[in-house]
Design an enzyme around this catalytic site. Structure first.
Site, PDB file in Angstrom:
ATOM      1  N   ASP A   2       0.834  -1.197   0.000  1.00 12.85           N
ATOM      2  CA  ASP A   2       0.000   0.000   0.000  1.00 12.85           C
ATOM      3  C   ASP A   2       0.872   1.251   0.000  1.00 12.85           C
ATOM      4  OD1 ASP A   2      -2.336   1.403   0.007  1.00 12.85           O
ATOM      5  OD2 ASP A   2      -2.627   1.309   2.168  1.00 12.85           O
ATOM      6  N   HIS A  19       3.085   3.245  -8.996  1.00 17.76           N
ATOM      7  CA  HIS A  19       2.887   1.817  -9.247  1.00 17.76           C
ATOM      8  C   HIS A  19       4.108   1.216  -9.943  1.00 17.76           C
ATOM      9  CE1 HIS A  19      -1.156   2.079  -7.809  1.00 17.76           C
ATOM     10  NE2 HIS A  19      -1.530   2.919  -8.754  1.00 17.76           N
ATOM     11  N   LEU A 113      11.234 -20.744  -4.032  1.00 14.27           N
ATOM     12  CA  LEU A 113      10.293 -19.820  -3.397  1.00 14.27           C
ATOM     13  C   LEU A 113       8.985 -19.859  -4.173  1.00 14.27           C
ATOM     14  CD1 LEU A 113      11.069 -16.287  -2.018  1.00 14.27           C
ATOM     15  CD2 LEU A 113       8.989 -16.679  -3.313  1.00 14.27           C
TER      16      LEU A 113
END
Length: 238
Positions: A2, A19, A113
């Protein structure tokens, strides 16, 4: 993840610049997690509610998603990262859906991962769709009525392949989970920090891990019970 838009506004830049910078933070965080032995990383990149944002911003986010998948896939393969994207895909354009499928297929054998990208995802949606699928499975098996429990619902959750999260990190100063993994976060430790996502780095990640190390995860037990169990384990011969 956020704070992208607020970071851009503070820099006097358009929100999309935030972004774009956020993608850089994802790359750095992914590498830092791999170096620290994290096996599962889940990112909330676009919620089902984010479609309510201005159309121009949503359009740019979709283009950025496409660009990021195209640019990062080879590096993810080199790092041994497996990619999964969970959430509804119906509103994504065909090119993005194709890239998602291609990324999942090309990384399917990687095991270092497990990276899960939640896109067009909502925790309420996840619970409803899982319960619906579980109910339909019972009816298809000939059951006269539906009786659901955790064990019936969990195989149909969007992240059924992953363990429940140990730690949730939310950046940007907000103190809520915003419809993210509502079922899975029942016993997750929640860490909130004020740093905006584009500024999140390995130092901030280590601060979150340091805080997590101070937590006592009781899962319904008392602290005294856990301490006695720990002492018993230490005293156990062999």
């Amino acid at each position: 993840m956020d704070g992208n838009g607020r970071w851009a506004v503070a820099q006097g830049k358009p929100r999309v610049a935030g972004h774009s910078r956020g993608v850089d933070a994802v790359r750095a965080t992914l590498q830092a997690c791999g170096e620290r032995g994290v096996e599962f990383l889940t990112l909330f990149v676009f919620s089902s509610e984010n479609w309510r944002r201005p159309p121009d911003e949503v359009s740019m986010l979709m283009k950025l998603f496409v660009f990021a998948l195209q640019r990062e896939i080879d590096r993810l393969i080199e790092l041994g990262v497996r990619v999964r994207v969970v959430g509804g895909r119906e509103q994504f354009d065909p090119e993005l859906r194709r890239l998602i499928t291609d990324s999942e297929n090309r990384t399917a054998q990687n095991q270092k991962l497990q990276l899960t990208i939640c896109a067009d995802y909502g925790g309420r949606w996840d619970i409803v769709q899982a319960a619906s699928m579980a109910a339909n499975a019972q009816l298809a098996s000939g059951a006269n009525r539906v009786e659901l429990s955790d064990s019936e619902i969990e195989p149909y959750l969007a992240l059924s392949f992953a363990p429940e999260p140990d730690l949730l990190i939310r950046t940007g100063g907000e103190r809520r989970i915003s419809n993210f993994l509502l079922y899975q976060l029942a016993y997750t430790e929640l860490y909130f920090c004020d740093v905006l996502w584009p500024q999140f780095d390995s130092v901030e990640l280590d601060l979150a891990f340091k805080w997590y190390a101070t937590r006592q995860r009781r899962f319904g037990h008392t602290g005294e019970q856990l301490e006695r169990a720990s002492i018993a384990d230490v005293a156990q011969p062999g």
